[in-house]
Structures are given as C-alpha cells and as structure tokens.
Scaffold this motif. Sequence first.
Motif, short mmCIF file in Angstrom:
data_model
loop_
_atom_site.label_atom_id
_atom_site.label_comp_id
_atom_site.label_asym_id
_atom_site.label_seq_id
_atom_site.Cartn_x
_atom_site.Cartn_y
_atom_site.Cartn_z
N MET A 1 -10.55 -17.02 157.70
CA MET A 1 -10.82 -15.38 157.79
C MET A 1 -10.45 -15.02 159.20
O MET A 1 -10.91 -15.45 160.15
N PRO A 2 -9.53 -14.09 159.30
CA PRO A 2 -9.19 -13.62 160.64
C PRO A 2 -10.45 -12.90 161.57
O PRO A 2 -11.15 -12.27 160.71
N LEU A 3 -10.17 -12.91 162.65
CA LEU A 3 -11.16 -12.49 163.26
C LEU A 3 -11.52 -10.79 163.38
O LEU A 3 -12.44 -10.30 163.20
N SER A 4 -10.32 -10.13 163.32
CA SER A 4 -10.51 -8.71 162.99
C SER A 4 -11.27 -8.21 161.65
O SER A 4 -12.03 -7.48 161.55
N THR A 5 -11.25 -8.96 160.80
CA THR A 5 -11.88 -9.00 159.54
C THR A 5 -13.35 -9.16 159.53
O THR A 5 -14.42 -8.38 159.27
N ARG A 6 -13.65 -10.28 160.35
CA ARG A 6 -14.91 -10.41 160.60
C ARG A 6 -15.70 -9.35 161.45
O ARG A 6 -16.94 -8.99 161.29
N LYS A 7 -15.17 -8.76 162.44
CA LYS A 7 -15.39 -7.61 163.10
C LYS A 7 -15.70 -6.57 162.56
O LYS A 7 -16.52 -5.73 162.54
N PHE A 8 -14.82 -6.40 161.45
CA PHE A 8 -14.83 -5.06 160.56
C PHE A 8 -16.10 -5.26 159.76
O PHE A 8 -16.84 -4.19 159.52
N VAL A 9 -16.15 -6.27 159.25
CA VAL A 9 -17.40 -6.55 158.32
C VAL A 9 -18.95 -6.52 158.97
O VAL A 9 -19.83 -6.05 158.45
N ALA A 10 -18.78 -7.10 160.03
CA ALA A 10 -19.87 -7.11 161.15
C ALA A 10 -20.54 -5.52 161.36
O ALA A 10 -21.45 -5.16 161.65
N PHE A 11 -19.06 -4.89 161.67
CA PHE A 11 -19.50 -3.46 162.03
C PHE A 11 -20.19 -2.57 160.84
O PHE A 11 -21.16 -1.74 161.21
N ILE A 12 -19.87 -2.98 159.82
CA ILE A 12 -20.32 -2.23 158.54
C ILE A 12 -21.72 -2.85 158.28
O ILE A 12 -22.60 -1.81 157.95
N ILE A 13 -21.92 -3.76 158.51
CA ILE A 13 -23.33 -4.29 158.28
C ILE A 13 -24.41 -3.73 159.63
O ILE A 13 -25.16 -3.29 159.05
N VAL A 14 -23.78 -3.54 160.65
CA VAL A 14 -24.49 -3.05 161.83
C VAL A 14 -24.84 -1.39 161.40
O VAL A 14 -25.97 -0.90 161.48
N ALA A 15 -23.85 -0.93 160.88
CA ALA A 15 -23.78 0.50 160.51
C ALA A 15 -25.00 0.70 159.35
O ALA A 15 -25.45 1.76 159.53
N CYS A 16 -24.81 -0.13 158.32
CA CYS A 16 -25.84 0.19 157.46
C CYS A 16 -27.29 -0.13 157.60
O CYS A 16 -28.10 0.59 157.53
N ALA A 17 -27.40 -0.96 158.84
CA ALA A 17 -28.62 -1.27 159.41
C ALA A 17 -29.41 -0.05 160.05
O ALA A 17 -30.35 0.30 160.17
N VAL A 18 -28.34 0.52 161.12
CA VAL A 18 -28.78 1.46 161.81
C VAL A 18 -29.05 2.68 161.09
O VAL A 18 -30.06 3.47 161.19
N THR A 19 -28.22 3.06 159.88
CA THR A 19 -28.55 4.05 159.11
C THR A 19 -29.75 4.06 158.53
O THR A 19 -30.64 4.91 158.37
N GLY A 20 -30.29 2.81 157.92
CA GLY A 20 -31.36 2.57 157.17
C GLY A 20 -32.71 2.82 158.11
O GLY A 20 -33.71 3.47 157.74
N PHE A 21 -32.56 2.50 159.21
CA PHE A 21 -33.46 2.59 160.55
C PHE A 21 -33.89 4.09 160.76
O PHE A 21 -34.92 4.55 160.61
N VAL A 22 -32.70 4.75 160.80
CA VAL A 22 -32.61 6.34 161.26
C VAL A 22 -33.43 7.00 160.14
O VAL A 22 -34.36 7.88 159.96
N LEU A 23 -32.83 6.77 158.55
CA LEU A 23 -33.39 7.32 157.61
C LEU A 23 -34.75 7.07 157.33
O LEU A 23 -35.63 8.04 156.85
N GLY A 24 -35.43 5.95 157.74
CA GLY A 24 -36.62 5.41 157.72
C GLY A 24 -37.57 6.26 158.43
O GLY A 24 -38.50 6.42 157.98
N PHE A 25 -37.16 6.55 159.55
CA PHE A 25 -37.79 7.22 160.54
C PHE A 25 -37.96 8.84 160.11
O PHE A 25 -38.90 9.63 160.14
N GLN A 26 -36.83 9.38 159.49
CA GLN A 26 -36.72 10.76 159.15
C GLN A 26 -37.78 11.09 157.62
O GLN A 26 -38.20 12.23 157.61
N SER A 27 -37.94 9.99 157.03
CA SER A 27 -38.82 10.19 155.93
C SER A 27 -40.16 10.13 156.23
O SER A 27 -40.95 10.09 155.14
N VAL A 28 -40.61 9.69 157.47
CA VAL A 28 -42.10 9.61 157.76
C VAL A 28 -42.85 11.08 157.80
O VAL A 28 -42.12 11.81 158.21
N PRO A 29 -43.91 11.39 157.29
CA PRO A 29 -44.58 12.50 157.32
C PRO A 29 -44.92 12.96 158.66
O PRO A 29 -44.82 12.00 159.78
N PRO A 30 -44.91 14.28 159.12
CA PRO A 30 -44.68 14.56 160.45
C PRO A 30 -45.95 14.27 161.46
O PRO A 30 -45.76 13.84 162.55
#
Length: 130
Positions: A1-30
């Motif tokens: 698998m080419p390096l550019s494809t692996r970087k793209f997949v890694a970027f999508i996985i990191v973006a999903c992890a960061v989005t889940g982390f942020v949404l988890g903090f937003q759903s906490v009661p005040p």
Amino acid sequence: MPLSTRKFVAFIIVACAVTGFVLGFQSVPPKAHLPGEGPAQADAPAAVDALEALPLSTEPPPPPAPEEKKAQDDKKTEEPDPLEAVADASKLNTPVAAEPSSAKGGAGQDDKVGDLLDVITPPPQDDPPH
C-alpha cells in the motif's frame, strides 16, 4: 500500500478520534451537584402535574344495571368464549385417571398430580448400551 494512502487513512482515524473526544465533552452536563444540593433553577425540569390522575379505589364496582346484565347475557349466548373452547379441548386430551388407591388415606382425593402419575407406565428396565 502506498505511503500517501496510509497517511490519508491515518488522518481519517485521528479525525474520528478527535471528533469523538470533543463530542464527549460537549454532552456532559454543565455542573454536577453534591447530595442535598438541588440543581440550579434554570436547569431544573418543570414539575409534572397529573390533573387527570385518579386515586385507586378499593371498593368493588357497582353491580350492572338490569339492561346491561341482559345485554351481557345475550352476548354470552351469541358468541362462545374462546377460553372456554380451549378448556373444553384440553379436557378431551387429558388421560383417564385410575381410581385412587385406599392406601393414600383419603388425602388423595384432591391429588390430581398423583392420579396422573399412577396412570403413567414406567419406562422399560433394559440395561443401557455400553
């Protein structure tokens, strides 16, 4: 698998992890509160008023009027009750019970299970295959 494809997949996985982390903090009661402390007035839900609720009654319902009683009797004669039909069918499938023996001492007259067990034939006493 080419390096550019692996970087793209890694970027999508990191973006999903960061989005889940942020949404988890937003759903906490005040703000949490300690036992005994009430929630803030702005955050408290409105109390529910059950105006249509009625207290439970322990007295039996009044007897039906003669017209209602006649209507119920007519309805019973018109349509057979399905539960009665099932009960009649179950009577047809029950085995005939043998006379209870006098060894039971009179207590066996209401012993329907014992009567059924008396009717059942025991399994043959053959040796099990080894």
